[in-house]
Design an enzyme around this catalytic site. Structure first.
Site, PDB file in Angstrom:
ATOM      1  CG  HIS A 209      14.870   6.251 -22.668  1.00 20.99           C
ATOM      2  ND1 HIS A 209      13.718   6.093 -23.398  1.00 20.99           N
ATOM      3  CD2 HIS A 209      14.568   5.849 -21.385  1.00 20.99           C
ATOM      4  CE1 HIS A 209      12.756   5.622 -22.614  1.00 20.99           C
ATOM      5  NE2 HIS A 209      13.238   5.461 -21.390  1.00 20.99           N
ATOM      6  CB  CYS A 225      13.613   5.790 -16.893  1.00 19.96           C
ATOM      7  SG  CYS A 225      14.108   4.122 -16.381  1.00 19.96           S
TER       8      CYS A 225
END
Length: 259
Positions: A209, A225
């Site tokens: 992302h 992440c």
């Protein structure tokens, strides 16, 4: 008949003077750059009066810059994405290794595969002819906890973000207020785009992302992440369709593709 010595000496001097007079105009003419003047039938060398023009040494040719910063400025300029304005990245404060660039990359995985090297903090999109588009990433603990293959099951624009229960438990002062979720936007930790990874039809809870903390790119971030600059996740999001394969390298596999 042999001449007396005083006659020979006189003759030699006359001959020498005649030779000198014959050679002298040629010598002077060789140094002269103007037309000789004529006086009473005799040629007289004119004085050299023309000024000497200095010759400037040629300027050294400028070496081309190793990185065209103007192209990076355009790459990381501000973006108006459907009314949401992504701020420009100040590339003067970004290491060159963290700027998006095409590199040599050799792998057995097919073109279109996304390869994440969390230990080198790079993400590669495999291209033809042993090439790849390389993006710098920030990696949190969750990013190091996952390896192997997955599929991009879903792509989202300006995704909603909800902190995990572990995040809320670990830092309630930061995350408890977002327990019900946070709408997508420039201040959202998931940034402008998100790619949701599934394995065997199950959500891995692993995400690729954007970020609202561009300073974290290229570093070991404390949470999240795999995060990219918002400008880079926009680029990657356009290039990879849903269903694309993602490979996350383990520590033993790290750093072996780029050459």
């Amino acid at each position: 008949m042999t001449l007396p010595s005083h006659i020979k000496t006189h003759t030699g001097n006359v001959t020498g003077r005649l030779l000198l007079l014959g050679v002298l105009p040629l010598f002077l003419a060789a140094c002269n750059t103007t037309k000789p003047a004529t006086t009473a039938g005799a040629t007289v060398a004119a004085p050299v009066t023309a000024p000497v023009t200095p010759v400037e040494a040629p300027k050294p040719k400028e070496e081309p810059k190793t990185a065209d910063l103007s192209s990076y400025e355009k790459m990381y300029a501000a973006v108006n994405d459907n009314g949401k304005v992504i701020p420009a990245i100040d590339i003067s404060k970004v290491e060159k290794r963290n700027l998006r660039q095409e590199v040599n990359y050799k792998t057995s995985h097919p073109v279109g595969t996304v390869i994440v090297d969390p230990y080198k903090r790079y993400l590669y999109l495999v291209m033809p002819n042993n090439r790849a588009m390389r993006y710098a990433v920030g990696v949190g603990k969750a990013g190091l906890a996952f390896s192997g293959t997955a599929d991009i099951a879903r792509k989202a624009s300006w995704p909603r973000w909800t902190p995990t229960q572990n995040m809320i438990k670990r830092s309630p002062e930061h995350y408890a207020k977002y327990a019900g979720g946070l709408e997508g936007g420039v201040s959202n930790p998931l940034g402008a785009r998100a790619l949701y990874l599934h394995r065997n039809g199950q959500d891995t809870l692993y995400r690729i992302h954007g970020t609202n903390q561009p300073w974290s790119i290229g570093k070991a971030a404390s949470s999240g992440c795999i995060r990219l600059f918002n400008q880079d996740i926009l680029d990657l999001h356009k290039r990879v369709p849903a269903g694309s394969k993602v490979v996350v390298l383990n520590q033993q596999e790290s750093g072996k593709g780029e050459f």
